[in-house]
Every structure is written in C-alpha cells, then in structure tokens.
Scaffold this motif. Sequence first.
Motif, short mmCIF file in Angstrom:
data_model
loop_
_atom_site.label_atom_id
_atom_site.label_comp_id
_atom_site.label_asym_id
_atom_site.label_seq_id
_atom_site.Cartn_x
_atom_site.Cartn_y
_atom_site.Cartn_z
N THR A 65 89.86 58.35 46.38
CA THR A 65 90.68 59.38 45.73
C THR A 65 92.13 58.95 45.70
OG1 THR A 65 89.20 61.18 46.40
CG2 THR A 65 91.47 61.77 45.84
N VAL A 67 95.86 60.37 44.49
CA VAL A 67 96.57 61.59 44.12
C VAL A 67 97.89 61.23 43.44
CG1 VAL A 67 97.80 63.59 45.03
CG2 VAL A 67 95.55 62.99 45.96
N LYS A 95 93.45 62.05 40.76
CA LYS A 95 93.66 63.49 40.72
C LYS A 95 95.12 63.80 40.37
CE LYS A 95 92.99 67.66 43.53
NZ LYS A 95 92.55 68.18 44.86
N THR A 97 97.84 66.20 40.57
CA THR A 97 98.15 67.38 41.37
C THR A 97 99.45 68.02 40.89
OG1 THR A 97 97.03 66.47 43.31
CG2 THR A 97 98.66 68.20 43.71
N GLN A 133 99.75 70.24 50.42
CA GLN A 133 98.48 70.91 50.14
C GLN A 133 97.33 69.91 50.08
OE1 GLN A 133 97.68 74.07 50.09
NE2 GLN A 133 95.55 73.69 49.47
N GLU A 134 97.55 68.78 49.42
CA GLU A 134 96.50 67.76 49.33
C GLU A 134 96.16 67.19 50.70
OE1 GLU A 134 94.62 66.83 46.91
OE2 GLU A 134 95.59 68.00 45.33
N HIS A 137 93.62 68.64 53.57
CA HIS A 137 92.17 68.44 53.54
C HIS A 137 91.74 67.12 54.16
CE1 HIS A 137 92.17 71.90 50.89
NE2 HIS A 137 92.92 71.26 50.00
N TRP A 141 96.70 59.38 55.02
CA TRP A 141 97.05 59.04 53.63
C TRP A 141 97.64 57.65 53.57
CZ3 TRP A 141 102.24 59.65 51.19
CH2 TRP A 141 103.24 59.97 52.11
#
Length: 236
Positions: A65, A67, A95, A97, A133-134, A137, A141
Amino acid sequence: MDEKLTYNHWGDHVHKRLNNELKDFMDVLKWAYRLYQDKIVYACSFGAEGIVLIDLIYKVNPTATVVFLDTDLHFRETYSLIERMKQKYPKLHIKMTEPALTLNQQTEKYGDKLWEHNPNLCCQIRKTKPLEQELSHVDAWISGLRREQSMSRKNTNYVNKDHRFKRVKICPLIHWTWDDVWEYITLNNLPYNELHDKSYPSIGCEMCTLPVTNQENFRSGRWANFEKKECGLHQA
C-alpha cells in the motif's frame, strides 16, 4: 530481528541493534515487509526518491500500500505521474488520501488562501491530519528521507521511533545521494516528475513550491517566504 516491534514495544537497545544489523536498503525493505506484512504503508510524495522506493518496494511486495496525501493543491505534473505509475505497477495499491475539509470548506472556516497567511495550519489540515488517520491502522510507515537532503535529516536512521505519529518510521534511502537516486531512475528507465527537469528537486503543493536556485539546498524552494522547512510529517 523479527520480534514484535511497535512504537510502544522497543527500547534504545533494540533501536541500536537494528540499525547496526540492517546492511542496506533492500535488507531494510525485506525486513520491514516480513515483520509488518499488511501493517505498514509507504507515504509517498512521488518525488524522485519516491519513484525509486516504489520500484524497490514492488520487487519485495508488489501488492504493498502506497499512500499519497492528496491536498488538491499539487501540480498537474504530479497527478499525471501518479497515473503513469499506476499503469506501470498495476498490483500496487496507490491510495489517494484526502483531507477532511475540501478547499471550499477550508476557505469558509479559515479564509481564502490559507497557505499564504498560515502555511503550518494548512499543512496540518491537508497533510498531517490525513497521514495521522492513515497511520492509525498500521504499526509502521516507510519514508524516502535521505540524510543529504537537509540538516534536520542528517541523523535519520534506517529504523526510527517516530514521536510525532507514535509509529515506527523506516527510511531505506538514508545513505543515498541525489546522484544515486537519478542513476537508479536512469538505469531502470523509470518515469519521473518532469518538474525535476525545471529546477524543482523537492516538489510539494504548487502554491508553496518554487524552483531552486541554490543547488546545495534541495529544499530551499519549499515555503520560500516563510521560516518553515518541513510540512510537519517529519518532526522528531
């Protein structure tokens, strides 16, 4: 090196040992995806370092993933590049965001062109909060920080305890130079943001990024009229 490693479950001895044992960028990426699996994301701005890291990550985990913090204020060249990257790496989960406030809602609440009179707040709304916010979860990172980029980044390690987001931050390219980045892009014939050819080594939002005249300071074109060098994502 595979014990549980989250922000709240490691000490200085683990930090020191990890950064001594991890040998190079591919070693770092393989370790990171083996340990965190789907509990790690790469926050990418699609600069030159980002293109390199996406290519490297795809070799390790093609369904990873990625972001992108879509502020709605990026250059059209950046959005165009993202579409090309989606085509080149079809299995990758890129993604987009977005912040909680649209630009119109931000204007209604804080006034027009917030980036001109309070860029810190603008970055907080459109970048920091969405990333927060990302990261809520995941456990870790990935970032494309390089030590060469600025004085504030010269002590960055492969594995870092990120006090801002309370997560583990992994930086595989810390020892790469700008020349290393471009050698990799050229040798592998990778797409890149055409603004790099127009004296933009560091590319952020269109309203807050200027061409660079001082080639010794990669980030001198960012927030050039303010006492501001970071958007808030990479504070200690």
